[in-house]
Design a protein around this motif. Structure first.
Motif, PDB file in Angstrom:
ATOM      1  N   VAL A 106       0.717  -1.054   0.064  1.00 13.16           N
ATOM      2  CA  VAL A 106       0.013   0.264  -0.364  1.00 13.16           C
ATOM      3  C   VAL A 106       0.953   1.721   0.358  1.00 13.16           C
ATOM      4  N   ALA A 107       1.795   1.152   1.051  1.00  7.87           N
ATOM      5  CA  ALA A 107       2.773   2.319   0.634  1.00  7.87           C
ATOM      6  C   ALA A 107       3.640   2.949  -0.791  1.00  7.87           C
ATOM      7  N   TYR A 112       0.759   6.771   2.842  1.00 11.13           N
ATOM      8  CA  TYR A 112       2.066   7.111   4.408  1.00 11.13           C
ATOM      9  C   TYR A 112       1.394   6.036   5.762  1.00 11.13           C
ATOM     10  N   VAL A 113       2.170   4.388   5.505  1.00  9.82           N
ATOM     11  CA  VAL A 113       0.763   4.173   6.195  1.00  9.82           C
ATOM     12  C   VAL A 113       1.536   2.942   7.778  1.00  9.82           C
ATOM     13  N   PHE A 277      -8.631   2.159  -1.533  1.00 12.91           N
ATOM     14  CA  PHE A 277      -8.338   3.343  -1.008  1.00 12.91           C
ATOM     15  C   PHE A 277      -8.049   4.292  -2.139  1.00 12.91           C
ATOM     16  N   VAL A 278      -7.243   3.474  -3.212  1.00 15.11           N
ATOM     17  CA  VAL A 278      -7.311   4.828  -4.491  1.00 15.11           C
ATOM     18  C   VAL A 278      -8.247   5.796  -4.730  1.00 15.11           C
ATOM     19  N   LYS A 279      -9.247   5.227  -4.700  1.00 20.76           N
ATOM     20  CA  LYS A 279     -10.599   5.564  -5.564  1.00 20.76           C
ATOM     21  C   LYS A 279     -11.091   6.945  -3.886  1.00 20.76           C
ATOM     22  N   HIS A 280     -10.806   6.068  -2.669  1.00 17.20           N
ATOM     23  CA  HIS A 280     -11.563   7.202  -1.983  1.00 17.20           C
ATOM     24  C   HIS A 280     -10.200   8.047  -0.884  1.00 17.20           C
TER      25      HIS A 280
END
Length: 292
Positions: A106-107, A112-113, A277-280
């Motif tokens: 995801v990072a 930043y995760v 996450f990319v969408k929102h």
């Protein structure tokens, strides 16, 4: 309202106390108490929330461990990013290699995760026969994670983070539901959730994705479908619900890495979570440039 898992915890603990209190005194009391404890431990050893435990590794992942909001946390990705994702783990905590590996993925998309140690160095240990899951849960109720998350979110905002998403796995689902309810985050994902009620879902009015398991006995498919119906009645709230067939509770983090089908199902779930996450929580061009 407590979930199926928490009712079972109270039930098992109550039986132990009852048997010991009625087991006589001296040697008989000790024998009965120890026997009942072993029975409970045997049952809980196969509990879906503790099945297929990971081998914890404090050095796993491409990130590092540091303090944030008063807790140790695995941090990965550029600290200059303006978008953050909070991972709230299952009962095995932030040193599980798979959750760190997914956090790194995801990072790599520009986030930043943060994967906090909500258990303060005390994740569930299935080898601790003196401390079965019901006893461990008394010290680590999911509701505590909600309060522990608030300083983390404030710390992220103080670093310039302007949007935060969160994913909760099993134990962690209750925590992220609380964050979503009070709109402390902008979007939320629940993966094989436990301790979640229809009321919890009804209280959420931000984009939400729920990934359930077809063979889950903690939050079975029929309960996931109830969640879906609640969300369907909210046309103004973007939602996504998927039940994965032929997988069990915990499949996104505690799968058999030697089983191709298990790996495929987990990776599909990971991709769905990332795309959500990319969408929102869009990583704008400036965010990408800071991570390049």
């Amino acid at each position: 309202m407590f979930s199926f898992i928490y009712k079972n915890i109270i039930f098992c603990t109550s039986i132990l106390v009852l048997v010991i209190s009625n087991g006589g005194v001296g040697g008989n009391m000790q024998l009965v108490g120890e026997t009942k404890l072993k029975v409970i431990q045997t049952k809980m050893a196969g509990h879906p929330c503790s099945s297929n435990p990971p081998i914890l590794n404090s050095f796993a992942g491409a990130g590092h461990v540091d303090k944030i909001g008063g807790l140790n946390a695995y941090l990965t990705g550029s600290p200059h990013s303006t978008r953050a994702i909070l991972f709230v783990s299952d009962i095995y905590g932030y040193e599980a290699p798979i959750i760190r590996k997914f956090a790194d993925k995801v990072a790599a998309a520009g986030y930043y995760v943060v994967v906090p140690d909500y258990f303060n160095g005390d994740p569930f240990d299935p080898d601790r026969v003196d401390r079965p899951l019901p006893i461990w849960m008394e010290d680590h109720r999911p509701e505590k994670g909600f309060e522990a998350s608030k300083p983390i979110i404030e710390a992220l905002k103080s670093k310039g983070i302007s949007a935060i998403g969160a994913a909760g796995y099993c134990w962690g689902a209750k925590t992220v539901c609380g964050l979503a309810k009070f709109k402390l985050i902008q979007t939320v994902v629940l993966a094989h959730p436990s301790s979640i009620t229809v009321e919890d879902i009804d209280d959420i009015n931000i984009p939400i994705a729920i990934l359930g398991a077809g063979d889950d006995t903690i939050t079975p498919p029929e309960v996931i479908k109830q969640f879906e119906r609640v969300l369907a009645a909210k046309p103004g709230v973007d939602s996504f619900v998927k039940i994965f067939p032929n997988v069990s509770h915990g499949w996104t983090l505690r799968y058999d890495t030697e089983d191709p089908e298990a790996v495929k199902a987990a990776e599909e779930a990971h991709q769905i979570i990332l795309e959500w996450f990319v969408k929102h929580i869009k990583c704008e061009r400036s965010c990408w440039m800071k991570n390049s």
